[in-house]
Write a protein that holds these residues in place. Structure first.
Motif, mmCIF file in Angstrom:
data_model
loop_
_atom_site.group_PDB
_atom_site.id
_atom_site.type_symbol
_atom_site.label_atom_id
_atom_site.label_comp_id
_atom_site.label_asym_id
_atom_site.label_seq_id
_atom_site.Cartn_x
_atom_site.Cartn_y
_atom_site.Cartn_z
ATOM 1 N N VAL A 1 31.827 20.397 45.996
ATOM 2 C CA VAL A 1 31.662 18.937 46.030
ATOM 3 C C VAL A 1 30.848 18.494 44.820
ATOM 4 O O VAL A 1 31.225 17.565 44.098
ATOM 5 C CB VAL A 1 30.988 18.480 47.352
ATOM 6 C CG1 VAL A 1 30.558 17.020 47.280
ATOM 7 C CG2 VAL A 1 31.920 18.709 48.533
ATOM 8 N N ALA A 2 29.748 19.186 44.564
ATOM 9 C CA ALA A 2 28.874 18.842 43.438
ATOM 10 C C ALA A 2 29.539 19.117 42.091
ATOM 11 O O ALA A 2 29.217 18.467 41.096
ATOM 12 C CB ALA A 2 27.558 19.606 43.544
ATOM 13 N N ARG A 3 30.458 20.066 42.051
ATOM 14 C CA ARG A 3 31.190 20.329 40.803
ATOM 15 C C ARG A 3 32.225 19.238 40.527
ATOM 16 O O ARG A 3 32.442 18.831 39.386
ATOM 17 C CB ARG A 3 31.889 21.689 40.885
ATOM 18 C CG ARG A 3 32.528 22.131 39.564
ATOM 19 C CD ARG A 3 33.381 23.374 39.728
ATOM 20 N NE ARG A 3 34.625 23.131 40.443
ATOM 21 C CZ ARG A 3 35.699 22.497 39.942
ATOM 22 N NH1 ARG A 3 35.670 22.005 38.731
ATOM 23 N NH2 ARG A 3 36.794 22.353 40.677
ATOM 24 N N LEU A 4 32.843 18.737 41.575
ATOM 25 C CA LEU A 4 33.908 17.743 41.441
ATOM 26 C C LEU A 4 33.389 16.329 41.196
ATOM 27 O O LEU A 4 34.104 15.502 40.630
ATOM 28 C CB LEU A 4 34.794 17.761 42.692
ATOM 29 C CG LEU A 4 35.638 19.014 42.878
ATOM 30 C CD1 LEU A 4 36.174 19.093 44.294
ATOM 31 C CD2 LEU A 4 36.771 19.046 41.865
ATOM 32 N N ALA A 5 32.175 16.048 41.649
ATOM 33 C CA ALA A 5 31.619 14.696 41.507
ATOM 34 C C ALA A 5 30.111 14.775 41.335
ATOM 35 O O ALA A 5 29.460 15.619 41.947
ATOM 36 C CB ALA A 5 31.942 13.860 42.748
#
Length: 184
Positions: free
Chosen positions: A118-122
């Motif tokens: 999640v943190a990598r995507l946004a």
């Protein structure tokens, strides 16, 4: 692109304040509102998807940079943010995403499905909520904003008692709740 998800049961003034603040402070071009169908982390919404979409449309009608994304309301939709972000990444590969979270949601992020992904995507942008302190630093951007003590559960309780809602939700949303006898 800002991404603001939730049950929006109902959408209220704190949601709108978060979106407006994010647009200004993060320099966003547009905001994607994603009502969830079957959240895996809380009770299902009280109002139907049709009613929640109608209230959201009323609340957002004067802001052309806001878009409603209905994907999580589909019967086959995944309830996981990571899956929605992956789909958005495929559709908008050049966009930079900011996932907007309240302090309460951010506090539970480590328990989400694939939180690192999640943190990598946004980029995670966190807004304070009463009762939840958010320390600056780490993997999130803390967006300064005076916390608003508005909650959907309080609004639903007030609606059930027939109390006025105009100070908590946009007037068109308040009218919709009354006209359709929601939360009674």
């Amino acid at each position: 692109m800002g991404i603001l998800g939730g049950t929006f049961d109902p959408v209220h003034n704190a949601h709108l304040a978060i979106a407006k603040t994010a647009m200004q402070k993060l320099g966003l071009d547009r905001m994607r509102w994603i009502p969830t169908g079957k959240p895996g982390y809380r009770k299902p919404p009280v109002a139907s998807a049709k009613d929640r979409l109608a209230m959201l449309a009323f609340a957002l009608e004067d802001e052309p940079r806001y878009e409603i994304d209905r994907r999580e309301l589909e019967a086959s939709a995944s309830p996981y943010t990571v899956d929605t972000l992956k789909a958005l990444r495929r559709e908008h590969p050049k966009d930079e995403f900011y996932l907007l979270l309240g302090g309460d949601q951010y506090a539970s992020l480590r328990r989400w499905r694939q939180p690192a992904e999640v943190a990598r995507l946004a980029r995670i942008a966190v807004f304070t909520r009463p009762g939840y302190d958010v320390a600056p630093g780490g993997d999130a951007i803390v967006v300064p904003m005076a916390p608003l003590a508005v909650s959907a559960s309080d609004i639903r309780a007030r609606a059930a008692r027939g109390e006025p809602l105009d100070a908590l939700v946009p007037r068109a949303v308040a009218n919709y709740i009354v006209e359709h006898r929601l939360y009674r």
